[in-house]
Design a protein around this motif. Structure first.
Motif, PDB file in Angstrom:
ATOM      1  N   ARG A  75     -27.340  -9.558 -26.929  1.00 55.22           N
ATOM      2  CA  ARG A  75     -26.230 -10.121 -27.409  1.00 55.22           C
ATOM      3  C   ARG A  75     -25.482 -11.243 -26.838  1.00 55.22           C
ATOM      4  NH1 ARG A  75     -21.678  -5.974 -26.918  1.00 55.22           N
ATOM      5  NH2 ARG A  75     -21.716  -7.150 -25.066  1.00 55.22           N
ATOM      6  N   ASP A  76     -25.394 -10.959 -25.435  1.00 56.23           N
ATOM      7  CA  ASP A  76     -24.628 -12.123 -24.841  1.00 56.23           C
ATOM      8  C   ASP A  76     -25.621 -13.234 -24.591  1.00 56.23           C
ATOM      9  OD1 ASP A  76     -22.823 -10.139 -24.618  1.00 56.23           O
ATOM     10  OD2 ASP A  76     -22.908  -9.791 -22.292  1.00 56.23           O
ATOM     11  N   LEU A  77     -26.950 -13.106 -24.608  1.00 58.38           N
ATOM     12  CA  LEU A  77     -27.711 -14.249 -24.490  1.00 58.38           C
ATOM     13  C   LEU A  77     -27.653 -15.186 -25.889  1.00 58.38           C
ATOM     14  CD1 LEU A  77     -31.205 -13.175 -23.285  1.00 58.38           C
ATOM     15  CD2 LEU A  77     -29.348 -15.108 -22.233  1.00 58.38           C
ATOM     16  N   ALA A  78     -27.588 -14.283 -26.941  1.00 66.29           N
ATOM     17  CA  ALA A  78     -27.314 -15.013 -28.252  1.00 66.29           C
ATOM     18  C   ALA A  78     -25.887 -15.844 -28.424  1.00 66.29           C
ATOM     19  CB  ALA A  78     -27.567 -13.822 -29.526  1.00 66.29           C
ATOM     20  N   ALA A  79     -25.032 -14.902 -27.601  1.00 64.04           N
ATOM     21  CA  ALA A  79     -23.618 -15.557 -27.851  1.00 64.04           C
ATOM     22  C   ALA A  79     -23.581 -16.582 -26.725  1.00 64.04           C
ATOM     23  CB  ALA A  79     -22.680 -14.374 -27.754  1.00 64.04           C
ATOM     24  N   PHE A  80     -24.379 -17.068 -26.014  1.00 65.58           N
ATOM     25  CA  PHE A  80     -24.360 -18.317 -25.066  1.00 65.58           C
ATOM     26  C   PHE A  80     -23.420 -17.648 -23.863  1.00 65.58           C
ATOM     27  CE2 PHE A  80     -25.112 -20.289 -28.951  1.00 65.58           C
ATOM     28  CZ  PHE A  80     -26.154 -20.761 -28.694  1.00 65.58           C
ATOM     29  N   GLU A  81     -23.089 -16.307 -23.652  1.00 68.17           N
ATOM     30  CA  GLU A  81     -22.561 -15.880 -22.597  1.00 68.17           C
ATOM     31  C   GLU A  81     -23.319 -15.430 -21.322  1.00 68.17           C
ATOM     32  OE1 GLU A  81     -20.016 -12.730 -24.020  1.00 68.17           O
ATOM     33  OE2 GLU A  81     -19.135 -13.729 -25.567  1.00 68.17           O
ATOM     34  N   LEU A  82     -24.682 -15.518 -21.450  1.00 64.74           N
ATOM     35  CA  LEU A  82     -25.549 -15.429 -20.337  1.00 64.74           C
ATOM     36  C   LEU A  82     -26.624 -16.501 -20.124  1.00 64.74           C
ATOM     37  CD1 LEU A  82     -26.479 -11.887 -20.286  1.00 64.74           C
ATOM     38  CD2 LEU A  82     -24.717 -12.656 -18.580  1.00 64.74           C
ATOM     39  N   ASP A  83     -27.005 -16.757 -19.131  1.00 66.00           N
ATOM     40  CA  ASP A  83     -28.036 -18.174 -19.049  1.00 66.00           C
ATOM     41  C   ASP A  83     -29.309 -17.151 -18.887  1.00 66.00           C
ATOM     42  OD1 ASP A  83     -26.425 -20.402 -18.673  1.00 66.00           O
ATOM     43  OD2 ASP A  83     -25.801 -19.383 -16.881  1.00 66.00           O
ATOM     44  N   ALA A  84     -29.434 -15.868 -18.378  1.00 67.77           N
ATOM     45  CA  ALA A  84     -30.630 -15.323 -18.249  1.00 67.77           C
ATOM     46  C   ALA A  84     -30.264 -13.874 -18.024  1.00 67.77           C
ATOM     47  CB  ALA A  84     -31.408 -15.672 -17.166  1.00 67.77           C
ATOM     48  N   GLY A  85     -31.523 -13.038 -18.418  1.00 66.14           N
ATOM     49  CA  GLY A  85     -31.436 -11.501 -18.304  1.00 66.14           C
ATOM     50  C   GLY A  85     -32.608 -11.003 -17.693  1.00 66.14           C
ATOM     51  N   ILE A  86     -32.558  -9.841 -17.156  1.00 65.75           N
ATOM     52  CA  ILE A  86     -33.717  -9.059 -16.591  1.00 65.75           C
ATOM     53  C   ILE A  86     -33.799  -7.816 -17.387  1.00 65.75           C
ATOM     54  CG2 ILE A  86     -34.652  -8.231 -14.497  1.00 65.75           C
ATOM     55  CD1 ILE A  86     -33.148 -10.039 -13.021  1.00 65.75           C
ATOM     56  N   THR A  87     -34.776  -7.601 -18.002  1.00 63.85           N
ATOM     57  CA  THR A  87     -34.960  -6.263 -18.628  1.00 63.85           C
ATOM     58  C   THR A  87     -36.224  -5.956 -18.980  1.00 63.85           C
ATOM     59  OG1 THR A  87     -34.074  -5.420 -20.922  1.00 63.85           O
ATOM     60  CG2 THR A  87     -34.837  -7.659 -20.852  1.00 63.85           C
ATOM     61  N   TYR A  88     -36.413  -4.939 -19.773  1.00 66.21           N
ATOM     62  CA  TYR A  88     -37.867  -4.280 -20.322  1.00 66.21           C
ATOM     63  C   TYR A  88     -38.224  -5.409 -21.346  1.00 66.21           C
ATOM     64  CZ  TYR A  88     -36.672  -0.112 -17.914  1.00 66.21           C
ATOM     65  OH  TYR A  88     -36.251   0.778 -17.125  1.00 66.21           O
ATOM     66  N   LEU A  89     -39.613  -5.602 -21.208  1.00 66.52           N
ATOM     67  CA  LEU A  89     -40.208  -6.556 -22.100  1.00 66.52           C
ATOM     68  C   LEU A  89     -41.168  -5.968 -22.958  1.00 66.52           C
ATOM     69  CD1 LEU A  89     -41.668  -9.245 -19.549  1.00 66.52           C
ATOM     70  CD2 LEU A  89     -39.528  -9.232 -20.586  1.00 66.52           C
ATOM     71  N   ASP A  90     -41.477  -4.840 -23.136  1.00 65.60           N
ATOM     72  CA  ASP A  90     -42.366  -4.240 -24.272  1.00 65.60           C
ATOM     73  C   ASP A  90     -41.583  -3.286 -25.009  1.00 65.60           C
ATOM     74  OD1 ASP A  90     -44.347  -5.970 -22.968  1.00 65.60           O
ATOM     75  OD2 ASP A  90     -44.680  -4.341 -21.499  1.00 65.60           O
ATOM     76  N   PHE A  91     -41.056  -2.223 -24.680  1.00 65.91           N
ATOM     77  CA  PHE A  91     -40.472  -1.075 -25.204  1.00 65.91           C
ATOM     78  C   PHE A  91     -38.982  -1.767 -25.923  1.00 65.91           C
ATOM     79  CE2 PHE A  91     -37.575   2.358 -26.111  1.00 65.91           C
ATOM     80  CZ  PHE A  91     -38.460   3.449 -26.561  1.00 65.91           C
TER      81      PHE A  91
END
Length: 300
Positions: free
Chosen positions: A133-149
């Motif tokens: 949500r925050d990436l889509a709202a331009f409130e983050l530049d990057a995230g670290i998260t799960y890629l597959d699930f």
């Protein structure tokens, strides 16, 4: 249209309070109110519902919200591109990370700061859904998260490592079966992350594949809380193996791998898939591709 007026509007939507929005923009409340009124006049639409205080956005205000965020983000990116066109990357890099991936932040931040000494890095602990949500709202530049699930949508990604899970308990606590089987987990008194956390949903999915379900005695939203509960001896927990290195030297803790582990859950860096890609986002992806992680992230 002045970008500053749009920033006032976004601050008010974020803070839901005129005085707090003005403080966040470092202006007086009358200046903020006048700026938003000017924006409404330019657009010919009322954007904010007022009744002596902020009530909410009008339908027109809600409609322009994503465009307002994009406009401010684009203006910021333009300024950064002009400033750093022939110089080192500067500014604040905003990263959101799921709690499970927090141990990798040190390696990524060190690599970013070594390559770009002019950067400042802000890290926030967020759920995977909040990161999207925050990436889509331009409130983050990057995230670290799960890629597959529940893979993130509209994102570019670089895989960092594959996460496996381990059981953690107190040495003087409850007895743990040896060898440990998946079915044993359902019989143990557990404290786990709540189901709003993706790590927990992955765990529940793996157990469901085996016809099992867990009923934890306590749920929490952080691994610090879980370890604090485990330390008292009545409960045990399940945590990512990447956290094992943080437990080294603690005499009270005991870890046990779970049986028959298939491929782990991939964890990686994501940025919003947009064109053109901002310099900060591109820099994070480049560093992530070359990042060399400590052995505990590589299963060695």
């Amino acid at each position: 249209m002045q970008t500053r007026l749009v920033e006032y509007f976004l601050a008010l939507e974020r803070e839901r309070h005129f005085a707090r929005a003005a403080a966040s923009c470092h202006v007086s409340q009358p200046s903020l109110s006048a700026g938003i009124a000017s924006l409404e006049e330019q657009l010919g639409k009322r954007l904010v519902r007022r009744d002596r205080k902020f009530v909410g956005l009008t339908p027109e205000g809600e409609a322009i919200l994503p465009w307002a965020r994009q406009l401010v983000a684009t203006a910021d990116a333009m300024g950064q591109a002009a400033e750093t066109a022939q110089g080192p990357l500067k500014g604040e890099l905003r990263i959101g990370s799921i709690p499970a991936a927090m141990p990798v932040i040190g390696s990524l931040a060190e690599a970013m700061l070594s390559r770009y000494p002019g950067l400042n890095i802000s890290v926030r602990a967020l759920t995977s859904r909040q990161i999207e949500r925050d990436l889509a709202a331009f409130e983050l530049d990057a995230g670290i998260t799960y890629l597959d699930f529940e893979p993130p949508a509209h994102a570019l990604s670089v895989s960092l490592y594959s996460e496996r899970i381990i059981l953690v308990s107190a040495v003087a606590g409850i007895p743990i079966p040896d060898p440990l089987e998946w079915a044993d987990l359902a019989q143990l008194p557990l404290c786990l992350l709540h189901q709003g956390m993706q790590n927990r949903r992955i765990l529940d999915s793996r157990l469901a594949e085996r016809g099992l379900a867990l009923q934890p005695r306590v749920t929490a939203d952080s691994y610090i809380a879980l370890l604090g509960l485990v330390q008292h001896g009545r409960l045990c927990s399940i945590i990512p193996d990447s956290h094992a290195a943080l437990l080294k030297g603690l005499e009270w803790v005991r870890t046990c791998p779970l049986p028959d582990m298939e491929e782990g859950s991939r964890v990686g860096v994501i940025v919003a898939d947009s064109a053109p890609l901002g310099r900060l986002a591109q820099a994070v992806l480049n560093v992530a591709r070359e990042l060399r992680l400590p052995p505990e992230f590589l299963g060695t």
